[in-house]
Design an enzyme around this catalytic site. Structure first.
Site, PDB file in Angstrom:
ATOM      1  N   TYR A  94      15.124  40.918  -8.066  1.00 57.61           N
ATOM      2  CA  TYR A  94      14.851  41.496  -9.372  1.00 57.61           C
ATOM      3  C   TYR A  94      14.221  40.569 -10.556  1.00 57.61           C
ATOM      4  CZ  TYR A  94      17.120  45.668  -7.652  1.00 57.61           C
ATOM      5  OH  TYR A  94      17.110  46.787  -7.083  1.00 57.61           O
ATOM      6  N   HIS A 127      17.682  55.191 -13.896  1.00 58.52           N
ATOM      7  CA  HIS A 127      17.881  54.198 -12.892  1.00 58.52           C
ATOM      8  C   HIS A 127      18.165  52.878 -13.299  1.00 58.52           C
ATOM      9  CE1 HIS A 127      15.419  57.065  -9.764  1.00 58.52           C
ATOM     10  NE2 HIS A 127      16.825  57.364 -10.231  1.00 58.52           N
ATOM     11  N   SER A 156       6.647  60.378  -6.974  1.00 63.51           N
ATOM     12  CA  SER A 156       6.634  61.012  -5.640  1.00 63.51           C
ATOM     13  C   SER A 156       7.487  62.390  -5.129  1.00 63.51           C
ATOM     14  CB  SER A 156       6.512  59.904  -4.491  1.00 63.51           C
ATOM     15  OG  SER A 156       7.940  59.539  -4.203  1.00 63.51           O
ATOM     16  N   ASN A 207       0.012  63.992 -11.450  1.00 66.78           N
ATOM     17  CA  ASN A 207       0.138  62.832 -10.590  1.00 66.78           C
ATOM     18  C   ASN A 207      -1.105  62.547  -9.607  1.00 66.78           C
ATOM     19  OD1 ASN A 207       2.622  61.089  -9.624  1.00 66.78           O
ATOM     20  ND2 ASN A 207       1.886  62.171  -7.464  1.00 66.78           N
ATOM     21  N   GLU A 245      -1.651  62.201  -6.668  1.00 65.35           N
ATOM     22  CA  GLU A 245      -1.644  63.311  -5.464  1.00 65.35           C
ATOM     23  C   GLU A 245      -0.372  64.309  -5.585  1.00 65.35           C
ATOM     24  OE1 GLU A 245      -1.563  60.373  -2.445  1.00 65.35           O
ATOM     25  OE2 GLU A 245       0.563  59.975  -2.813  1.00 65.35           O
ATOM     26  N   ALA A 291      -3.104  58.768 -14.412  1.00 65.99           N
ATOM     27  CA  ALA A 291      -2.171  59.119 -15.496  1.00 65.99           C
ATOM     28  C   ALA A 291      -2.843  58.833 -16.834  1.00 65.99           C
ATOM     29  CB  ALA A 291      -0.708  58.244 -15.433  1.00 65.99           C
TER      30      ALA A 291
END
Ligand code: APR
Length: 236
Positions: free
Chosen positions: A54, A110, A179, A203, A205, A221
């Site tokens: 991190y 998150h 994703s 997105n 894909e 994007a």
């Protein structure tokens, strides 16, 4: 269209700012294993290695070359100009590019790379340097009690009840740069559909959850998001 808007973002929205995604061929999980750096067990097993992982991502984020891109900026413009109701960004990203683009109504489900978390007293001090196993908490002086303020695999994401309620009440749910591999975020579109909201995927894909979206646009994007926001604001 009126009503509130919820925008879910993932690593893909920050890719063109120079930050790695996770599951692309050149993504983070192509070079390091989740179980070695992104689980509570990894932190117990090898705290210094987890801090190192991190610390490196934090330094990369703080590189002056890393700046918000046109997609982040477009979402900030949407938030400040949308008259139909609240605009909330629910992001899986731990970078601060939405904030730096000017967005304010953000939920980092998150966690956040630029915050630490004290396991002794619970405060979330701002963090722009490195953490180590001997870092001291600035509030309770606890030595070695600081961890990254990151939600690891196996831990409960943040703001879940509030996010669920916002999605269940929104008129438009837009997913950008993810994703669709990680729950509960990957299931948010189902809550939106059940609530009768308009659902849109923007997105590079098709994501794993593409079939659940009523509308889909594929490309970068920085190209898709400004156009989509301009359409929403009636300035396209
Ligand atoms: N523009 C739009 N989308 C892009 C771009 C781009 N320039 N570049 C990549 N993408 C898309 C990829 O096609 C992919 O679908 O962004 C998505 C990134 O997917 P992931 O790497 O899986 O990232 P994300 O979905 O955010 O991961 C979710 O997994 O590892 C955990 O906690 C981590 O928050 C992360 C979560």
């Amino acid at each position: 269209m009126s009503g509130s808007i919820v925008v879910l973002t993932g690593a893909g929205i920050s890719k063109e700012s120079g930050l790695s995604t996770f599951r692309d061929a050149d993504g983070i999980w192509a070079t390091v294993k989740i179980e070695d750096v992104a689980t509570p067990q990894a932190f117990v097993r090898d705290e210094a290695r987890v801090h190192g992982f991190y610390n490196a991502r934090r330094r990369a984020l703080l590189d002056p070359a890393v700046q918000p891109n046109d997609a982040h900026v477009a979402l900030a413009i949407l938030e400040s100009n949308w008259q139909g109701g609240e605009v909330t960004i629910v992001t899986q990203n731990v970078d601060d590019l939405h904030e730096r683009a000017g967005s304010q109504n953000i939920r980092h489900i998150h966690g956040e790379l630029l915050k630490a978390r004290c396991m002794a007293c619970g405060i979330l001090p701002e963090l722009r340097g490195d953490l180590s196993p001997t870092s001291k908490c600035p509030a309770c002086d606890g030595r070695g009690s600081l961890r990254p303020h990151i939600v690891w695999f196996g831990e409960m994401p943040l703001y879940m009840e509030e996010v669920h309620d916002k999605i269940a009440a929104c008129s438009l749910f837009v997913s950008i740069g993810t994703s669709g591999n990680v729950h509960p975020a990957a299931g948010f579109v189902e809550i939106a559909r059940a609530a009768g909201a308009r659902t849109v995927e923007l997105n590079l894909e098709p994501s794993a959850g593409a079939s659940a979206f009523a509308e889909k646009r594929y490309g970068k994007a920085t190209e898709l998001v400004p156009v989509f926001v301009a359409e929403l604001l009636g300035v396209a």
